[in-house]
Design a protein around this motif. Structure first.
Motif, PDB file in Angstrom:
ATOM      1  N   THR A 149      53.854   5.693  22.341  1.00 21.80           N
ATOM      2  CA  THR A 149      52.723   5.854  21.414  1.00 21.80           C
ATOM      3  C   THR A 149      53.562   6.136  20.104  1.00 21.80           C
ATOM      4  OG1 THR A 149      53.042   8.416  22.261  1.00 21.80           O
ATOM      5  CG2 THR A 149      51.280   7.278  23.288  1.00 21.80           C
ATOM      6  N   ALA A 172      48.974  -0.203  32.936  1.00 21.37           N
ATOM      7  CA  ALA A 172      49.446  -0.066  31.527  1.00 21.37           C
ATOM      8  C   ALA A 172      49.883   1.432  31.061  1.00 21.37           C
ATOM      9  CB  ALA A 172      48.253  -0.523  30.582  1.00 21.37           C
ATOM     10  N   LYS A 195      54.007   0.925  26.680  1.00 21.20           N
ATOM     11  CA  LYS A 195      53.762   0.977  25.320  1.00 21.20           C
ATOM     12  C   LYS A 195      54.305   2.430  25.046  1.00 21.20           C
ATOM     13  CE  LYS A 195      50.174   1.035  21.998  1.00 21.20           C
ATOM     14  NZ  LYS A 195      48.735   1.097  21.944  1.00 21.20           N
ATOM     15  N   GLU A 206      51.170   4.373  28.829  1.00 19.25           N
ATOM     16  CA  GLU A 206      51.342   4.808  27.435  1.00 19.25           C
ATOM     17  C   GLU A 206      52.518   5.951  27.615  1.00 19.25           C
ATOM     18  OE1 GLU A 206      48.968   6.045  23.390  1.00 19.25           O
ATOM     19  OE2 GLU A 206      47.826   5.303  25.312  1.00 19.25           O
ATOM     20  N   GLU A 262      55.162   8.693  26.153  1.00 18.01           N
ATOM     21  CA  GLU A 262      55.605   9.570  25.019  1.00 18.01           C
ATOM     22  C   GLU A 262      56.979   9.115  24.228  1.00 18.01           C
ATOM     23  OE1 GLU A 262      55.556  13.331  26.861  1.00 18.01           O
ATOM     24  OE2 GLU A 262      53.232  13.405  27.123  1.00 18.01           O
ATOM     25  N   CYS A 300      47.458   6.471  31.120  1.00 18.94           N
ATOM     26  CA  CYS A 300      47.655   5.339  31.962  1.00 18.94           C
ATOM     27  C   CYS A 300      46.161   4.416  32.301  1.00 18.94           C
ATOM     28  CB  CYS A 300      48.227   5.719  33.248  1.00 18.94           C
ATOM     29  SG  CYS A 300      48.341   4.518  34.599  1.00 18.94           S
TER      30      CYS A 300
END
Length: 185
Positions: free
Chosen positions: A177, A135, A175, A137, A139, A119
């Motif tokens: 990963t 933002a 987003k 991220e 899993e 984050c």
């Protein structure tokens, strides 16, 4: 907004410099070759004496270009992150909460959520009305709706209550990963 302005300014500047470079390399207009003057005698006569408004228009255009260039330069130097948030202490005074401290606290709490791999948090806005840009991220197995609900619920509520803010708007960017496919053997 500033990113869009940067792209436009750099694109226009690149096109102008490319056209000037091509003109210099080819020796064409406005250059009539090595021996020809930059302004011909007819051009010097036409704009040199008779029409005084022409040079005022050129000076105004160049002045506008200089002002816009200075505005662009100052916009580059300005920090986009908020350094501190004004927190009401309840007795009519205000305390300053460091922006980095709030960013790190929200990032640590959001990074501990289930399904969040990482984050990043940026505090934007003004001292009296800050806003967060988060933002996340995620899993590969995480459900985006659950991660967003956990961020909007307990994490932002805790940050808003800790800072004593009536509202703390946030923009979340998610987003996933990348992961490699498992090999089946």
């Amino acid at each position: 907004m500033l990113g869009v302005v940067n792209r436009i300014v750099l694109a226009v500047l690149g096109l102008v410099l490319m056209a000037a470079g091509a003109a210099v390399l080819t020796g064409s207009w406005p250059f009539g070759g090595r021996k020809a003057p930059l302004l011909s005698a007819a051009t010097r006569q036409r704009y040199g004496h008779g029409e005084g408004w022409y040079w005022w228009a050129v000076a105004a255009g160049l002045g506008l270009c200089v002002v816009l260039a200075l505005w662009w330069l100052l916009a580059q130097l300005r920090r986009s992150r908020l350094r501190a948030v004004a927190v009401d202490t309840g007795d009519g005074a205000f305390a300053l909460l460091r922006g980095r401290a709030l960013e790190e606290a929200v990032a640590a709490e959001a990074g501990a959520l289930d399904g969040v791999a990482g984050c990043r948090v940026a505090l934007r806005g003004r001292r009296g009305s800050p806003a967060l840009r988060v933002a996340l991220e995620l899993e590969p197995h995480a459900v985006p709706a659950d991660a967003l609900a956990a961020l909007a619920g307990p994490v932002l509520t805790h940050a808003r209550n800790s800072a004593g803010l009536p509202a703390l708007p946030a923009e979340a960017r998610l987003k996933v990963t990348s992961h490699r496919a498992r090999r089946v053997s």
